[in-house]
Design an enzyme around this catalytic site. Structure first.
Site, short mmCIF file in Angstrom:
data_model
loop_
_atom_site.label_atom_id
_atom_site.label_comp_id
_atom_site.label_asym_id
_atom_site.label_seq_id
_atom_site.Cartn_x
_atom_site.Cartn_y
_atom_site.Cartn_z
N SER A 47 -6.44 2.18 -4.56
CA SER A 47 -5.71 2.38 -3.33
C SER A 47 -4.61 1.35 -3.26
O SER A 47 -4.51 0.46 -4.10
CB SER A 47 -6.64 2.18 -2.12
OG SER A 47 -7.64 3.16 -2.07
N SER A 84 -6.98 7.90 -4.17
CA SER A 84 -6.32 6.67 -3.76
C SER A 84 -6.01 6.70 -2.27
O SER A 84 -5.71 7.74 -1.71
CB SER A 84 -5.03 6.52 -4.58
OG SER A 84 -4.55 5.20 -4.50
N GLU A 121 -3.37 5.34 -0.02
CA GLU A 121 -2.09 4.66 0.22
C GLU A 121 -1.85 4.68 1.72
O GLU A 121 -1.40 5.68 2.28
CB GLU A 121 -0.95 5.37 -0.50
CG GLU A 121 -0.82 5.00 -1.95
CD GLU A 121 -1.81 5.72 -2.83
OE1 GLU A 121 -2.34 6.75 -2.40
OE2 GLU A 121 -2.08 5.25 -3.95
#
Lengths: 399, 399, 399, 399
Positions: free
Chosen positions: A277, A315, A317
């Protein structure tokens, strides 16, 4: 692993080695603390104990606090804020309120994924003590964001304690001591970025707002700063791009990852390629409205893209932006409020600054973070700096 | 059908019959034009021609323009705006820019679904003539929203012409003539709501902002208006709720729909139960920031819910809000702007006003809209007013 | 300007000159038509008439149609779709329905900002004729997206006519003729990208899905394509980055823009630095669910970032994705539907493909689009290809 | 206050008293556990200790767990999920991942605002013990939502302990014991709704999907359930609407709130009018895709509106929906997945069910929750049931 192992010291920053990402000037420390009234504190947690029940295992984790103004007064005098999500496989506790109200009223805490509850709990405990009105007038909802450091850190045991949280907040300092500690420190201790050692990176830009005809207003006062702090924990090595140079692909061609390893069991599929991340905190001392800050936060993803992120399915973000340019009172005295804010059509340079500084903050984290050996002997190598500089030089990209 | 058929005249408004929806006082005309600097114009298109190729068929449609200030100056001096979508099976051209920039720079046009292109084209043509800078400095992106009137209107032929659009805009008037025309008029001409004749409804509320302790500020100046204009075209009869009374269920028990019909072919499945939509325009003269207007727009859905909407899969509940309380210049002179806006914690009464007035606007449209016979002989009956008033009286809900 | 001026012929594509963007293999034509059942048609509108009232002025515009399957059957058998907005200073009519329902039921049309109404109107007229149920069962809401070509094109006059729209749709062809026409063609005719001539660009990637452990499934059938078509109209020259190389900064250092100009009046502030936009259409033959397509669309922004976009305040970065891997019936026969779709944890390579191919599509548009002189003598130069190739070669970036 | 005080016993449910909200049939227990494979557990925390440092003060709080399938297997075999926010002044940890991935992989926990960190921490601790792969393959991100019970509960001390969390999860039971405990129980213990005692409410509906022509498919198997569990903590008394009847206004006219009070200091402005929130959990055994569940969750707000909610500025209306109709594996064996899901055009009855059952769940909470005296002697009265039934009877609204 030796019981006396320690976190590696920070290596030189990218810009100090001649790397020049972007076109805009940096602030004095090229870090988020260049933004007025922002300070950063870390608590690194590094332990080499046997696992439960006799010990807590191998801790490679920590807590990082980004503190606008002072933590105990934020509840009454909040800062305007915005948030954006590029890929939401993660969490920032408090994001819903940021999106609705456009304020942040606590320090922004970063830590390991499964530790966010404990950090939240500790922030509550610490601030209740200092703020008599919390829980009487309103609940406090601290902001706590995470990346998963479970590759290096024995994350099944929550390694963070309340005292660590207090230490990170209380130890936060602004620009008087230069840039904050970077790399393998605080929440960055166990992070992995482009299959290399990642962690905390930072950068800043000085912004003079620009109208849409390309002309800037003349007054010297119209100068602001945008600062980025990134917790970097994402990416596939072969896509790593440093200032436009395909460093990752070259390393793969070299035979990387040379290291890796650990025990046989750990080695096999211990790590999905994209487990990570990237939390990016964007700060500015320009007076931006909450919706403008949301738009600013959104630009962080463009900076990630330039380093090789494709925002993997797994991930998180998540981008949080705030301004120290004005305050939003909890108990305002009047039904109307007068606010001075940056004119929409003068936002472009702020957006550019956020893109540039995010790109540099990620790359900076890779330069400063040295190799770390973690749980089950798993090793994540630091970016090979000399090789990288050679590649940049060959492409004409070293100052 | 007689070639001399005409749109039915408006019937009395709900409030004039003693219906009292909500708790807050209405504005002078109980309509959107109570909001300072807002005017409304309609062009009703009603034709009974043979179908193509010899004619354009049965037109039961039109155009409605909601004009903040004056249409030709909006491009240079825009109004702050926000938008929200409850169920997005529809379109409001321009919504993306409203969500990003928080401004509206053209009249807000309402029309039939397949006519929005032609209306957009006509607004462009009309405003290019009046605004020399359009297309030189910037493109103009008009706002055009739609509901589908294809049950009554021969919508396969776009019935709207450029002249209709000009007429709606040029004919827009503010509160000097009282509330705008309602019901079977303008874009509302062919709309169907709760399987009854719907169309244009409106309502307004006077707002004194209220702090979160329930106390209002003392100054008389702190008084604003929230006005709603709804294009109502949604709902299942059995769910129709008028001021809390289950009028729809009672009508179904009575054997409604008594009418319906038309030719045999048209009758069979001509109409899905939820084909419609509801566009709600929320106006206020309070100085609200774009994000505050987006939040205000969102409340329109709560008003719809109180009338029996469940936001059907096929429905486009799209809400547009704007403020005439201040302007946002296209070419602002400075990198910073000073704005006076309502303090966030004083927003609750605005939200309440939007909910109440939306509920009333929908009900109002049903009261005023009389039966219409449309294409292929299809009949949509008006709300049976006497029966409805009887039901409200029995429930203790008539003033 | 000579009345016999013509659009410049397309120059060679970037990849044909040795530019290699990204790591994944391209499809057969390296274009969006590599995706099964996708075709593309253009209508270029190029006129050098006097302005109104005697003529329509200088037309440098057009229409582009991206057609999944065949236009007349899309209404009944829709394709799954998703949309994402990076910066929403623009519009794609139909985006609200795409976001709610996750389907596209018409060709995707691209054109000049102020022409979208007329294009919508023409699509309606054309498809009503071919689809008997439009307007009986349901309204048709075509998808029409725009960028502003007002720098080169006399956009105050809507230059597109209904016949142009029909021609673009009817002329759409798939991969049998190779890649579609590119650069100064269709909707791309008047577009400006990085202050150079932009327009239509395209690219494609072949995708073999990859699990999160990095291993691909073994079956040969598991191979899909992702194709991009970009309408490029954004960016500041100094930020132009081609495959990581700072070409824009080098050109600025060279003294660019060497051209520009036009009449004295036009020259002054005729163009804000960031007036433009970028519409990206992402197609795939992989069976992706609507929400997966929305996520795929979002990745287009990462590709733009790699070319130097900072998503300017005035820019409309709007991304539309669809799949030809399965259909969504308008009138499905049963209350449940069985769908085969790509497993979420196998999405990463699709994301990578969208990022790579978007980056290449933008760069491709710059390579193929030659200099255009437009309204008021304004000149937008094509990318200086030799100089660019020299810069790429120096950085080791030519194959 | 007596040290032996206890939570009040649940009063009769609304439907048992003849209240009939909505048009659709309820499930067997008229509660969320009518949905196959859903169970609910509560831990009520009720203490009357002196405040710190000698005790923990007055606890009027608790934890509620909604558990799809079994808590320890959710990590490997997740349920599809969606989330929606009506007003986001609150938090549901995990909402970002739900919105991105469309899955829930832990029990859904409800508690007091400042306790969510501790609850998260306890869920982690409990599940790590039972699931060997947590933290090895992936982090676990539990879902924990909150409302603020600080009016009655001494929330400055986090009153929840890890054992309470385990007890709520371990005590979760499905429909074998009928509806779950309601009202002043679990997370609902200290909640205030319409200035009356609120807490946990629930309802369910049986759904036969309906096509858009109003006809249902014939197979008996096509029958599903939608269940709601609401944590109710919002609203202004004068707006309370029960099945369309303005009960709140009548109570205000009666002189309510008759109670209130507490110590002099506590009494003054201890409570903002809209401090609260409403978390609604929507469960169904119909196989809905994540995006369909997001749409279903959105409808919860329409149910709140019918009870009198205007979604106050300070309120967190957060809605989480999940399906037990199929599972989403963490480690799926193949690059494609075959899913059977409800056809989009058959969704309307699910939406109606969510609206109706949410409305009833809120009203149910008010009927069952008796008066509670909390911290500083503050009293929140239960809904006066007899008076309410009288009002409903007068309006013809009692069965």
């Amino acid at each position: 692993m030796s019981p006396v192992s320690q976190p590696p010291a920070s290596r030189p920053r990218a810009r100090d080695l001649g790397v020049r990402i972007g076109l805009m000037p940096t602030g004095a420390t090229n870090s988020i603390v260049d933004v007025a009234d922002v300070s950063v504190g870390h608590r690194t947690i590094w332990r080499d104990e046997p696992g439960p029940p006799s010990g807590r295992g191998t801790a490679r984790t920590g807590v990082t606090a980004i503190v606008p103004f002072r933590s105990a007064e934020l509840f009454a005098r909040r800062v305007p804020a915005g948030a954006a999500v590029l890929n939401g496989a993660g969490e920032a506790i408090g994001i819903t309120t940021i999106q609705e109200w456009g304020v942040i009223e606590s320090p922004i805490m970063l830590t390991s994924s499964m530790a966010i509850g404990r950090v939240y709990d500790a922030v509550i405990a610490g601030l209740v003590e200092r703020i008599p009105r919390v829980g009487i007038d309103d609940a406090l909802l601290p902001v706590v964001a995470e990346c998963d450091d479970g590759v290096l850190n024995a994350s099944r045991v929550v390694q963070v304690d309340a005292g660590d949280v207090d230490a990170a907040i209380d130890g936060a300092v602004g620009s008087v001591r230069g840039a904050p500690d970077l790399g393998v420190v605080g929440a960055g201790t166990g992070m992995v970025c482009f299959e290399l050692k990642g962690g905390i990176g930072t950068a800043s830009r000085v912004v003079r707002p620009l109208g849409r005809d390309g002309s800037a207003p003349g007054r010297a006062a119209d100068e602001y700063r945008v600062g980025i702090l990134a917790l970097t924990n994402f990416g596939w090595l072969e896509r790593l791009t440093i200032d436009g140079v395909r460093v990752g692909q070259a390393l793969v061609d070299d035979g990387w990852p040379v290291a890796g390893g650990g025990t046989a069991e750990a080695d096999v599929h211990v790590t999905p390629r994209e487990r990570g991340s990237c939390v990016v905190v964007v700060a500015t001392d320009a007076p931006l409205l909450p919706h403008q800050l949301e738009r600013l936060a959104r630009r962080a993803g463009l900076g990630l893209a330039r380093t090789g992120s494709t925002a993997g399915h797994g991930s998180g973000e998540i981008f949080l932006a705030f301004s120290t340019g004005y305050r939003i009172e909890r108990d305002p005295p009047a039904a109307t409020t007068v606010t001075t804010h940056v004119t929409d059509s003068y936002l472009d340079r702020f957006f550019m600054a956020a893109v540039e500084a995010t790109e540099e903050a990620v790359i900076d984290a890779l330069f400063v973070a040295d190799t770390v050996t973690g749980r089950d002997g798993f090793v994540v190598p630091g970016l090979p700096v000399d090789r990288t500089l050679g590649l940049l030089r060959a492409a004409g990209r070293l100052a």
